[in-house]
Design a protein around this motif. Structure first.
Motif, PDB file in Angstrom:
ATOM      1  N   LEU A 122       0.817  -1.215   0.000  1.00  0.00           N
ATOM      2  CA  LEU A 122       0.000   0.000   0.000  1.00  0.00           C
ATOM      3  C   LEU A 122       0.852   1.267   0.000  1.00  0.00           C
ATOM      4  O   LEU A 122       0.381   2.332  -0.397  1.00  0.00           O
ATOM      5  CB  LEU A 122      -0.970   0.000   1.180  1.00  0.00           C
ATOM      6  CG  LEU A 122      -2.000  -1.138   1.186  1.00  0.00           C
ATOM      7  CD1 LEU A 122      -2.974  -0.979   2.348  1.00  0.00           C
ATOM      8  CD2 LEU A 122      -2.755  -1.221  -0.136  1.00  0.00           C
ATOM      9  N   PHE A 150      -8.666  -3.122   3.698  1.00  0.00           N
ATOM     10  CA  PHE A 150      -7.963  -3.858   2.663  1.00  0.00           C
ATOM     11  C   PHE A 150      -8.383  -5.320   2.788  1.00  0.00           C
ATOM     12  O   PHE A 150      -8.152  -5.964   3.814  1.00  0.00           O
ATOM     13  CB  PHE A 150      -6.449  -3.711   2.821  1.00  0.00           C
ATOM     14  CG  PHE A 150      -5.663  -4.241   1.640  1.00  0.00           C
ATOM     15  CD1 PHE A 150      -6.017  -3.904   0.342  1.00  0.00           C
ATOM     16  CD2 PHE A 150      -4.570  -5.070   1.826  1.00  0.00           C
ATOM     17  CE1 PHE A 150      -5.301  -4.374  -0.752  1.00  0.00           C
ATOM     18  CE2 PHE A 150      -3.836  -5.539   0.738  1.00  0.00           C
ATOM     19  CZ  PHE A 150      -4.204  -5.198  -0.551  1.00  0.00           C
ATOM     20  N   GLU A 180      -4.075  -9.245   5.890  1.00  0.00           N
ATOM     21  CA  GLU A 180      -4.388  -8.011   5.170  1.00  0.00           C
ATOM     22  C   GLU A 180      -4.333  -6.789   6.093  1.00  0.00           C
ATOM     23  O   GLU A 180      -3.995  -5.688   5.663  1.00  0.00           O
ATOM     24  CB  GLU A 180      -5.773  -8.121   4.521  1.00  0.00           C
ATOM     25  CG  GLU A 180      -5.950  -9.329   3.619  1.00  0.00           C
ATOM     26  CD  GLU A 180      -4.833  -9.485   2.605  1.00  0.00           C
ATOM     27  OE1 GLU A 180      -4.453  -8.487   1.964  1.00  0.00           O
ATOM     28  OE2 GLU A 180      -4.335 -10.609   2.448  1.00  0.00           O
ATOM     29  N   ALA A 241      -9.628  -1.835  -1.546  1.00  0.00           N
ATOM     30  CA  ALA A 241      -8.582  -1.041  -0.904  1.00  0.00           C
ATOM     31  C   ALA A 241      -9.125   0.369  -0.720  1.00  0.00           C
ATOM     32  O   ALA A 241      -9.357   1.077  -1.705  1.00  0.00           O
ATOM     33  CB  ALA A 241      -7.318  -1.017  -1.756  1.00  0.00           C
TER      34      ALA A 241
END
Length: 330
Positions: A122, A150, A180, A241
């Motif tokens: 990210l 996410f 995640e 996301a």
């Protein structure tokens, strides 16, 4: 400069991403590969035209750097051996199954003075870097709240059928929330420039017969008192996301593939690229070959994130709010 890489372990679901990056990058070549599973080692050694080693030490003897794509349970031994040999390290996240394991590896890496990176993809999204810049410049005013999500459909779509260790607590340590959620923890602390000091969570399973947690949501407090939420897991219908940061003067968010900023002197709406799991490996190679000056993740940051995860899992199990109080790693 040609970067000679050793690969230790090929069990991770992102091993194919690492292979794609290396195959396409003329700056890097695999000079040794090891995995405890002979068939898996043979498959990846053939694909990458790399010598297959009988022991990890043989794989990295002539390498400049090591990529660890093993089961998480094998991280401590592999990281200890490679760092002691002075090899720079890319270790797939999370660093360890426990805070204690992560602390042990961080200490070994710092003692050796080697460079470290991990798969926090990210950070590589342009929209997230833009939001980080806005926050650092004070463009949103005093922070009011932040939200990150996410998640993907991995547990619903059978993604882990070929990676059964991923849903085995002994081998993986954590389940879907951590897998995640560690990305969101990193994104929030990195983009907002603030530590997570306390929190609680609800973590659980969704699919029938699940052996490990698959989803969760945490409420945390940052060091300046700002509340933030972390939503993550393997049971969303599609890859999702999202990031939303609200301040007293404006808001910035990444939602449905768009970056939207509404703040004085900065109004914009533009496409936001999707996270790409190949980017962390590309960044590692670029940094080691001197073609990128953008900082790598530090081992201390990776350790801190494991500490936070362990605390949130404990908070979820006990149904309590816990102080986490880990200083922002730098």
């Amino acid at each position: 400069m040609l970067l000679k890489l050793a690969i230790l372990g090929c069990a991770h679901i992102h091993m194919s991403d690492a292979a794609e990056v290396i195959e396409a990058d003329p700056r890097a070549r695999v000079t040794g590969l090891w995995d405890h599973d002979a068939a898996r080692a043979q498959h990846w050694a053939r694909r990458l035209a790399a010598p297959r080693a009988a022991r990890p030490e043989e794989a990295f003897a002539d390498a400049d750097a090591v990529i660890v794509m093993s089961e998480t349970v094998r991280h401590p031994a592999l990281v200890s051996a490679a760092s002691a040999a002075g090899k720079d390290l890319f270790v797939e996240k999370p660093l360890g199954r426990t805070a204690a394991e992560a602390a042990e590896m961080r200490a070994a890496i710092e003692r050796a003075g080697v460079r470290f990176h991990t798969g926090y993809l990210l950070r590589d999204v342009d929209a997230h870097r833009r939001i980080r810049e806005l926050i650092a410049a004070g463009s949103l005013g005093t922070l009011v709240r932040a939200r990150g999500r996410f998640a993907h459909p991995g547990a619903l779509a059978g993604w882990f059928d070929d990676f059964p260790w991923t849903v085995d607590r002994e081998a993986a340590g954590f389940g879907g929330f951590a897998d995640e959620g560690v990305h969101v923890i990193d994104l929030l602390t990195w983009a907002l420039g603030r530590s997570i000091v306390a929190g609680t969570a609800e973590i659980g399973r969704v699919t029938a017969g699940a052996k490990i947690d698959e989803r969760g949501e945490a409420l945390v407090r940052l060091e300046d008192g700002t509340p933030a939420t972390i939503a993550a897991g393997w049971t969303e219908p599609a890859l999702t996301a999202e990031l939303c940061v609200t301040g007293t003067q404006g808001e910035a968010r990444v939602f449905a593939g768009e970056l939207i900023v509404e703040a004085p002197g900065c109004e914009l709406r533009e496409p936001a690229s999707a996270p790409d799991s190949r980017q962390p490996i590309s960044h590692f190679i670029a940094a080691l070959t001197g073609e990128s000056t953008r900082p790598l993740v530090t081992a201390r940051e990776a350790e801190t994130h494991c500490q936070i995860l362990e605390g949130l899992y404990r908070a979820a199990a006990e149904g309590v709010w816990l102080r986490l109080e880990h200083p922002l790693a730098s």
